[in-house]
Write a protein that holds these residues in place. Structure first.
Motif, PDB file in Angstrom:
ATOM      1  N   ASN A  49      14.689   9.563 -65.815  1.00 25.18           N
ATOM      2  CA  ASN A  49      15.889  10.268 -65.351  1.00 25.18           C
ATOM      3  C   ASN A  49      15.665  10.991 -64.024  1.00 25.18           C
ATOM      4  O   ASN A  49      16.085  12.132 -63.831  1.00 25.18           O
ATOM      5  CB  ASN A  49      16.369  11.276 -66.416  1.00 25.18           C
ATOM      6  N   ILE A  50      14.965  10.323 -63.100  1.00 27.25           N
ATOM      7  CA  ILE A  50      14.710  10.893 -61.775  1.00 27.25           C
ATOM      8  C   ILE A  50      15.614  10.208 -60.762  1.00 27.25           C
ATOM      9  O   ILE A  50      15.679   8.978 -60.693  1.00 27.25           O
ATOM     10  CB  ILE A  50      13.243  10.706 -61.365  1.00 27.25           C
ATOM     11  N   ASP A  51      16.313  11.018 -59.993  1.00 31.13           N
ATOM     12  CA  ASP A  51      17.189  10.495 -58.940  1.00 31.13           C
ATOM     13  C   ASP A  51      16.391  10.380 -57.650  1.00 31.13           C
ATOM     14  O   ASP A  51      15.961  11.378 -57.076  1.00 31.13           O
ATOM     15  CB  ASP A  51      18.385  11.443 -58.748  1.00 31.13           C
ATOM     16  N   LEU A  52      16.164   9.153 -57.187  1.00 31.68           N
ATOM     17  CA  LEU A  52      15.419   8.943 -55.949  1.00 31.68           C
ATOM     18  C   LEU A  52      16.226   9.331 -54.721  1.00 31.68           C
ATOM     19  O   LEU A  52      15.679   9.450 -53.631  1.00 31.68           O
ATOM     20  CB  LEU A  52      14.974   7.477 -55.832  1.00 31.68           C
ATOM     21  N   GLY A  53      17.520   9.502 -54.864  1.00 38.78           N
ATOM     22  CA  GLY A  53      18.347   9.955 -53.746  1.00 38.78           C
ATOM     23  C   GLY A  53      18.678   8.843 -52.763  1.00 38.78           C
ATOM     24  O   GLY A  53      18.231   7.707 -52.878  1.00 38.78           O
ATOM     25  N   ASP A  54      19.489   9.209 -51.770  1.00 38.34           N
ATOM     26  CA  ASP A  54      19.907   8.238 -50.759  1.00 38.34           C
ATOM     27  C   ASP A  54      18.966   8.182 -49.568  1.00 38.34           C
ATOM     28  O   ASP A  54      19.021   7.261 -48.767  1.00 38.34           O
ATOM     29  CB  ASP A  54      21.321   8.587 -50.254  1.00 38.34           C
ATOM     30  N   ASP A  55      18.105   9.194 -49.407  1.00 41.80           N
ATOM     31  CA  ASP A  55      17.208   9.248 -48.255  1.00 41.80           C
ATOM     32  C   ASP A  55      15.974   8.390 -48.535  1.00 41.80           C
ATOM     33  O   ASP A  55      15.181   8.720 -49.408  1.00 41.80           O
ATOM     34  CB  ASP A  55      16.779  10.691 -47.981  1.00 41.80           C
ATOM     35  N   PRO A  56      15.790   7.254 -47.825  1.00 44.61           N
ATOM     36  CA  PRO A  56      14.628   6.404 -48.083  1.00 44.61           C
ATOM     37  C   PRO A  56      13.333   7.027 -47.593  1.00 44.61           C
ATOM     38  O   PRO A  56      12.260   6.510 -47.835  1.00 44.61           O
ATOM     39  CB  PRO A  56      14.954   5.129 -47.294  1.00 44.61           C
ATOM     40  N   GLY A  57      13.428   8.159 -46.856  1.00 47.02           N
ATOM     41  CA  GLY A  57      12.228   8.757 -46.293  1.00 47.02           C
ATOM     42  C   GLY A  57      11.492   9.676 -47.234  1.00 47.02           C
ATOM     43  O   GLY A  57      10.319   9.965 -47.043  1.00 47.02           O
ATOM     44  N   VAL A  58      12.151  10.158 -48.314  1.00 45.89           N
ATOM     45  CA  VAL A  58      11.519  11.080 -49.252  1.00 45.89           C
ATOM     46  C   VAL A  58      11.967  10.717 -50.667  1.00 45.89           C
ATOM     47  O   VAL A  58      13.160  10.662 -50.935  1.00 45.89           O
ATOM     48  CB  VAL A  58      11.887  12.549 -48.949  1.00 45.89           C
ATOM     49  N   GLN A  59      10.992  10.477 -51.560  1.00 48.27           N
ATOM     50  CA  GLN A  59      11.308  10.132 -52.934  1.00 48.27           C
ATOM     51  C   GLN A  59      10.410  10.925 -53.871  1.00 48.27           C
ATOM     52  O   GLN A  59       9.239  11.151 -53.583  1.00 48.27           O
ATOM     53  CB  GLN A  59      11.121   8.631 -53.175  1.00 48.27           C
ATOM     54  N   VAL A  60      10.966  11.322 -55.032  1.00 43.88           N
ATOM     55  CA  VAL A  60      10.210  12.078 -56.027  1.00 43.88           C
ATOM     56  C   VAL A  60       9.580  11.126 -57.028  1.00 43.88           C
ATOM     57  O   VAL A  60      10.219  10.176 -57.476  1.00 43.88           O
ATOM     58  CB  VAL A  60      11.121  13.087 -56.755  1.00 43.88           C
TER      59      VAL A  60
END
Length: 265
Positions: A49-60
């Motif tokens: 349930n981790i949202d990688l987000g829309d920014d390809p430069g930073v991911q959790v």
């Protein structure tokens, strides 16, 4: 009718064509593996349930996700810079990662590892580091280390999401400006940090090298695996030997005697 003559360079042209075709297939295969790795990372993120987000430069990344990703990405570059706070926790504790790390060092990958002095506190940790050092890994120690991160050449950084907490999730950074900032930070710390001392060497020379870099007595004690009183006693003995009353005067005397390094090694 005379037979058709085969040009002398025809075998060479065929070999060059086969080589070009194979190179294309290898590159396509490499891209496919990268796509598979990215897909697996995305699947793991969804499972947790981790949202990688829309920014390809930073991911959790969770620690579970980080371990295989570190191993995969580290195998694709020729230089890896690593900052370690704790050897007992974190993604780096995976045995397969450690084994592959040693193999890459033997194969010629440049590995620079910067360690917090606390990492050197146990025989097990020192033994593990000695094995990697024997494989070719360069190791230095610094109390400037504030958090962990892994720098994959100038392409990406994997670092702790929470500053200085080795059990936190990780952040995968590909933003070029951020990657360059981590690289500059690492190079600066590396330039002012002494090498990890190997027990059995000249104790006074090791002490002098660390004094030359401005290391505090507490850091010297942790790095040389001796007590704080021992460090201060040995410094006092050197001052008596050279007949000086301050550490500044000791530095001048050591430099005059040719025992003081001119700068970081």
């Amino acid at each position: 009718m005379s037979p058709t003559r085969v040009p002398d360079d025809e075998p060479l042209r065929r070999l060059e064509r086969y080589l070009a075709e194979d190179s294309i297939r290898i590159e396509q295969g490499r891209e496919k593996l990268i796509d598979i790795g990215d897909a697996l990372m995305t699947l793991r993120a969804r499972m947790h349930n981790i949202d990688l987000g829309d920014d390809p430069g930073v991911q959790v990344l969770t620690q579970e996700m980080a371990a295989p990703m570190i191993d995969r990405l580290a195998g694709q570059v020729d230089r890896v810079d690593n900052v370690i706070l704790d050897l007992d926790v974190g993604a780096g504790r995976e045995e397969v990662n450690s084994r592959n790390e040693r193999a890459r060092a033997v194969d010629g990958q440049v590995q620079r590892t910067l360690l917090h002095p606390g990492v050197l506190g146990t025989e097990v940790a020192r033994g593990e580091l000695a094995v990697k050092r024997g494989a070719g890994q360069q190791q230095r120690v610094s109390d400037l280390v504030g958090t962990e991160f892994l720098l994959l050449r100038d392409e990406a950084v994997i670092t702790l999401a929470e500053w200085g907490r080795p059990t936190s999730p990780y952040v995968f950074v590909r933003n070029p400006a951020l990657v360059r900032s981590f690289a500059a930070w690492f190079d600066l710390m590396w330039s002012v940090s002494p090498e990890v001392e190997v027990q059995g060497g000249d104790a006074d020379e090791a002490l002098i090298r660390m004094l030359a870099l401005g290391a505090k007595d507490e850091m010297i004690a942790r790095t040389l695996h001796v007590g704080l009183r021992t460090v201060r006693r040995r410094v006092a003995a050197l001052m008596d030997q050279y007949g000086v009353g301050t550490r500044l005067q000791l530095g001048v005397a050591l430099q005059r005697d040719g025992r003081l390094p001119r700068g970081p090694r």
